[in-house]
Design a protein around this motif. Structure first.
Motif, PDB file in Angstrom:
ATOM      1  N   PHE A  81       7.191   8.375  -8.011  1.00  0.00           N
ATOM      2  CA  PHE A  81       8.409   7.561  -7.843  1.00  0.00           C
ATOM      3  C   PHE A  81       8.104   6.080  -8.108  1.00  0.00           C
ATOM      4  CE2 PHE A  81       9.115  11.454  -5.629  1.00  0.00           C
ATOM      5  CZ  PHE A  81      10.439  11.755  -5.897  1.00  0.00           C
ATOM      6  N   PRO A  82       7.721   5.773  -9.357  1.00  0.00           N
ATOM      7  CA  PRO A  82       7.381   4.379  -9.682  1.00  0.00           C
ATOM      8  C   PRO A  82       8.630   3.524  -9.861  1.00  0.00           C
ATOM      9  CG  PRO A  82       7.265   5.712 -11.653  1.00  0.00           C
ATOM     10  CD  PRO A  82       7.618   6.660 -10.531  1.00  0.00           C
ATOM     11  N   CYS A  83       8.435   2.237  -9.698  1.00  0.00           N
ATOM     12  CA  CYS A  83       9.504   1.268  -9.981  1.00  0.00           C
ATOM     13  C   CYS A  83       8.792  -0.008 -10.432  1.00  0.00           C
ATOM     14  CB  CYS A  83      10.345   1.031  -8.731  1.00  0.00           C
ATOM     15  SG  CYS A  83      11.798   0.029  -9.056  1.00  0.00           S
ATOM     16  N   PRO A  84       8.439  -0.085 -11.741  1.00  0.00           N
ATOM     17  CA  PRO A  84       7.610  -1.183 -12.243  1.00  0.00           C
ATOM     18  C   PRO A  84       8.085  -2.589 -11.870  1.00  0.00           C
ATOM     19  CG  PRO A  84       7.952   0.471 -13.951  1.00  0.00           C
ATOM     20  CD  PRO A  84       8.836   0.858 -12.795  1.00  0.00           C
ATOM     21  N   SER A  85       9.408  -2.790 -11.773  1.00  0.00           N
ATOM     22  CA  SER A  85       9.931  -4.134 -11.503  1.00  0.00           C
ATOM     23  C   SER A  85       9.493  -4.671 -10.137  1.00  0.00           C
ATOM     24  CB  SER A  85      11.455  -4.155 -11.596  1.00  0.00           C
ATOM     25  OG  SER A  85      12.028  -3.311 -10.614  1.00  0.00           O
TER      26      SER A  85
ATOM     27  N   GLN B 104      15.859   6.352 -13.580  1.00  0.00           N
ATOM     28  CA  GLN B 104      15.276   7.539 -14.228  1.00  0.00           C
ATOM     29  C   GLN B 104      14.693   8.518 -13.218  1.00  0.00           C
ATOM     30  OE1 GLN B 104      12.828   5.308 -17.090  1.00  0.00           O
ATOM     31  NE2 GLN B 104      13.668   6.637 -18.670  1.00  0.00           N
ATOM     32  N   VAL B 105      13.983   7.970 -12.222  1.00  0.00           N
ATOM     33  CA  VAL B 105      13.401   8.871 -11.212  1.00  0.00           C
ATOM     34  C   VAL B 105      14.263   8.951  -9.949  1.00  0.00           C
ATOM     35  CG1 VAL B 105      11.023   8.652 -12.031  1.00  0.00           C
ATOM     36  CG2 VAL B 105      11.844   7.069 -10.275  1.00  0.00           C
ATOM     37  N   GLY B 106      15.335   8.139  -9.911  1.00  0.00           N
ATOM     38  CA  GLY B 106      16.276   8.217  -8.795  1.00  0.00           C
ATOM     39  C   GLY B 106      15.770   7.598  -7.508  1.00  0.00           C
ATOM     40  N   VAL B 107      15.210   6.402  -7.605  1.00  0.00           N
ATOM     41  CA  VAL B 107      14.710   5.752  -6.387  1.00  0.00           C
ATOM     42  C   VAL B 107      15.126   4.286  -6.338  1.00  0.00           C
ATOM     43  CG1 VAL B 107      12.447   5.055  -7.326  1.00  0.00           C
ATOM     44  CG2 VAL B 107      12.669   5.523  -4.883  1.00  0.00           C
ATOM     45  N   ARG B 108      15.440   3.840  -5.153  1.00  0.00           N
ATOM     46  CA  ARG B 108      15.768   2.433  -4.937  1.00  0.00           C
ATOM     47  C   ARG B 108      14.941   1.961  -3.742  1.00  0.00           C
ATOM     48  NH1 ARG B 108      20.936   2.853  -3.724  1.00  0.00           N
ATOM     49  NH2 ARG B 108      21.748   2.455  -5.808  1.00  0.00           N
ATOM     50  N   TYR B 109      14.097   0.951  -3.962  1.00  0.00           N
ATOM     51  CA  TYR B 109      13.268   0.390  -2.883  1.00  0.00           C
ATOM     52  C   TYR B 109      13.854  -0.930  -2.428  1.00  0.00           C
ATOM     53  CZ  TYR B 109       9.594   3.583  -4.533  1.00  0.00           C
ATOM     54  OH  TYR B 109       8.878   4.701  -4.893  1.00  0.00           O
ATOM     55  N   PHE B 110      13.713  -1.246  -1.161  1.00  0.00           N
ATOM     56  CA  PHE B 110      14.002  -2.615  -0.744  1.00  0.00           C
ATOM     57  C   PHE B 110      13.034  -3.061   0.332  1.00  0.00           C
ATOM     58  CE2 PHE B 110      17.254   0.336   0.702  1.00  0.00           C
ATOM     59  CZ  PHE B 110      17.271   0.216   2.084  1.00  0.00           C
ATOM     60  N   TRP B 111      12.676  -4.353   0.250  1.00  0.00           N
ATOM     61  CA  TRP B 111      11.746  -4.970   1.195  1.00  0.00           C
ATOM     62  C   TRP B 111      12.518  -5.464   2.405  1.00  0.00           C
ATOM     63  CZ3 TRP B 111       7.104  -3.738   0.029  1.00  0.00           C
ATOM     64  CH2 TRP B 111       6.583  -3.831  -1.266  1.00  0.00           C
ATOM     65  N   VAL B 112      12.083  -5.113   3.584  1.00  0.00           N
ATOM     66  CA  VAL B 112      12.690  -5.660   4.800  1.00  0.00           C
ATOM     67  C   VAL B 112      11.592  -6.021   5.808  1.00  0.00           C
ATOM     68  CG1 VAL B 112      14.860  -4.396   4.542  1.00  0.00           C
ATOM     69  CG2 VAL B 112      13.042  -3.385   5.887  1.00  0.00           C
ATOM     70  N   LYS B 113      11.950  -6.811   6.775  1.00  0.00           N
ATOM     71  CA  LYS B 113      11.012  -7.181   7.826  1.00  0.00           C
ATOM     72  C   LYS B 113      10.529  -5.889   8.508  1.00  0.00           C
ATOM     73  CE  LYS B 113      10.793 -10.226  11.821  1.00  0.00           C
ATOM     74  NZ  LYS B 113      11.535 -10.976  12.802  1.00  0.00           N
ATOM     75  N   PRO B 114       9.223  -5.756   8.770  1.00  0.00           N
ATOM     76  CA  PRO B 114       8.706  -4.504   9.331  1.00  0.00           C
ATOM     77  C   PRO B 114       9.466  -4.001  10.555  1.00  0.00           C
ATOM     78  CG  PRO B 114       6.880  -5.907   8.695  1.00  0.00           C
ATOM     79  CD  PRO B 114       8.127  -6.706   8.475  1.00  0.00           C
ATOM     80  N   SER B 115       9.842  -4.906  11.445  1.00  0.00           N
ATOM     81  CA  SER B 115      10.534  -4.473  12.663  1.00  0.00           C
ATOM     82  C   SER B 115      11.976  -4.031  12.406  1.00  0.00           C
ATOM     83  CB  SER B 115      10.516  -5.585  13.715  1.00  0.00           C
ATOM     84  OG  SER B 115      11.089  -6.762  13.190  1.00  0.00           O
TER      85      SER B 115
ATOM     86  N   LYS C  57       0.840  -1.213   0.000  1.00  0.00           N
ATOM     87  CA  LYS C  57       0.000   0.000   0.000  1.00  0.00           C
ATOM     88  C   LYS C  57       0.868   1.253   0.000  1.00  0.00           C
ATOM     89  CE  LYS C  57      -4.063  -1.744   2.484  1.00  0.00           C
ATOM     90  NZ  LYS C  57      -4.718  -1.742   3.806  1.00  0.00           N
ATOM     91  N   VAL C  58       1.933   1.208   0.779  1.00  0.00           N
ATOM     92  CA  VAL C  58       2.848   2.354   0.860  1.00  0.00           C
ATOM     93  C   VAL C  58       3.535   2.569  -0.486  1.00  0.00           C
ATOM     94  CG1 VAL C  58       4.968   3.227   1.917  1.00  0.00           C
ATOM     95  CG2 VAL C  58       3.234   2.148   3.349  1.00  0.00           C
ATOM     96  N   TYR C  59       3.971   1.461  -1.130  1.00  0.00           N
ATOM     97  CA  TYR C  59       4.606   1.602  -2.442  1.00  0.00           C
ATOM     98  C   TYR C  59       3.645   2.295  -3.417  1.00  0.00           C
ATOM     99  CZ  TYR C  59       5.976   0.928  -7.162  1.00  0.00           C
ATOM    100  OH  TYR C  59       6.254   1.199  -8.487  1.00  0.00           O
ATOM    101  N   ALA C  60       2.362   1.913  -3.370  1.00  0.00           N
ATOM    102  CA  ALA C  60       1.360   2.528  -4.269  1.00  0.00           C
ATOM    103  C   ALA C  60       1.303   4.045  -4.048  1.00  0.00           C
ATOM    104  CB  ALA C  60      -0.007   1.902  -4.026  1.00  0.00           C
ATOM    105  N   MET C  61       1.494   4.470  -2.809  1.00  0.00           N
ATOM    106  CA  MET C  61       1.501   5.914  -2.504  1.00  0.00           C
ATOM    107  C   MET C  61       2.742   6.585  -3.093  1.00  0.00           C
ATOM    108  SD  MET C  61       0.206   5.944   1.465  1.00  0.00           S
ATOM    109  CE  MET C  61      -0.104   7.715   1.626  1.00  0.00           C
TER     110      MET C  61
END
Length: 211
Positions: free
Chosen positions: A27-31, A45-56, A17-21
């Protein structure tokens, strides 16, 4: 070369949900939507790097600077007290911290109250404000069975719907702390990438107001 913004997202429904925001904020990242087991996703292109981590763990990545910003529950921020900026309340992942016990439990204040919880610091602060003498048992999971098996008198845990408590014949004694997801930032990186982070924050705040 464009400055990359590193964003730690909590794995699971909340993170999606947060990624959708963030996507809506420009700041999309289709992959990230591809069906794979990757944990790091970039859009240069938009200069963003996301990574998934355990919530805590989100707050740890942000505090240590591996992530510039991230999304963590207020419960994590209060329990672990990471040295980060709390930028805004995303008003998502809403639940409460609560005390629960067996329905027939009567609190005898002349005795030490035995409390089972994952949230040791939050429980201590709550009972200290009441001047209540407690003995804390730190557990990592299945907290609900502690009162049933006589390990504790009460539990302090997150309650969303209360279904798990009901199914285990427990009742909420007190809901004492509203919890939701917060946007947090690394203190040093916030200064360097202030403009970009502020832009994202404003967009996320606008989206939460529209809900």
């Amino acid at each position: 070369m464009k400055t990359m913004l590193n964003v730690a997202l909590p794995k699971g429904r909340l993170g999606e949900k947060v990624y959708a925001m963030f996507e809506k904020a420009g700041f999309p990242c289709p992959s990230i939507k591809e069906n794979n087991r990757k944990l790091i996703f970039e859009n240069e292109q938009v200069g963003v790097r996301y990574f998934w981590v355990k919530p805590s763990d989100v707050a740890i990545y942000v505090e240590r600077g591996s992530a510039d910003i991230g999304v963590a529950g207020k419960d994590i921020l209060l329990e672990y007290r990471p040295d980060v900026y709390e930028l805004t309340d995303l008003k998502m992942g809403k639940c409460s911290m609560a005390v629960a016990s067996k329905a027939d439990f009567n609190d005898d204040r002349s005795k030490t109250l035995v409390v089972a919880t994952k949230f040791t610091n939050i429980a201590k602060a709550y009972y200290a404000s009441q001047g209540r003498d407690i003995d804390i048992i730190h557990l990592n999971g299945s907290i609900e069975i502690a009162p049933i098996l006589g390990l504790s008198d009460v539990i302090v845990d997150i309650v969303e719907t209360g279904t798990t408590l009901k199914e285990n014949n427990l009742v909420v004694v007190d809901k004492f702390l509203p919890i939701s997801a917060r946007l947090i930032a690394n203190k040093a990186n916030f200064k360097f990438k202030n403009e970009l982070i502020e832009k994202i924050m404003r967009s996320l705040e606008k989206q939460t107001e529209e809900v």
